[in-house]
Write an enzyme that holds these catalytic residues in place. Structure first.
Site: not given
Length: 162
Positions: A67-68, A71, A73, A75, A77, A89
């Site tokens: 999930h991080d 796409v 990412g 980072d 988040s 997020e």
């Protein structure tokens, strides 16, 4: 046993996708060689202990990593918590079901690193290393993790229980 193979296959796919990303051009396996030389051992020790005590940790961490990073990412988040000014997020509809075992493993590893190398290792790199170690522990492939990711930080967000 089939679930271990599936986790390994999925991890390999994620690793290949990450290695193909142009953002990895700045990353290196030696990023913390001087500033936190034991980073991989510290993360490995923490997540191994967590996996032994809670066998769903590997799958949870892999899902967080997906999930991080999937796409644009990588980072960390997905680790950011919401506050009065911002819905993070982590609390988005697609992420609300992310398992707590994954978050807990990353938090534990980050705390252990902060005790040894304060302010040095990014949460994004902790997530990447932890996922690799857990996939390996379940019989998945070993792959090199290029390090040097930066965390997603803004003035209105902060990381969960760290």
């Amino acid at each position: 046993m089939a679930s271990y193979a599936l986790v390994g296959s999925f991890a390999a796919l994620v690793a290949v996708l990450l290695l193909a990303s142009p953002a990895t051009a700045k990353l290196t396996t030696l990023y913390y060689q001087k500033t936190c030389p034991n980073v991989e051992k510290i993360v490995s020790d923490v997540v191994t202990t967590k996996q032994i005590s809670t066998p769903t940790t590997a799958a949870a961490s892999l899902r967080l990593f997906f999930h991080d990073c999937f796409v644009g990412g990588c980072d960390a988040s997905v680790l950011v918590s919401s506050n009065a000014f911002n819905r993070a997020e982590r609390d988005a509809d697609d992420n609300v079901s992310l398992p707590g075992d994954g978050f807990d493993a990353i938090v534990r590893a980050k705390i252990a690193l902060e005790l040894q190398c304060p302010g040095v290792v990014s949460c994004a790199d902790v997530l990447a290393l932890a996922t690799r170690e857990l996939v390996l522990m379940l019989g998945g492939p070993f792959y090199r993790v290029r390090l040097g990711r930066k965390d997603a930080l803004t003035s209105t967000t902060e990381y969960g229980p760290l």
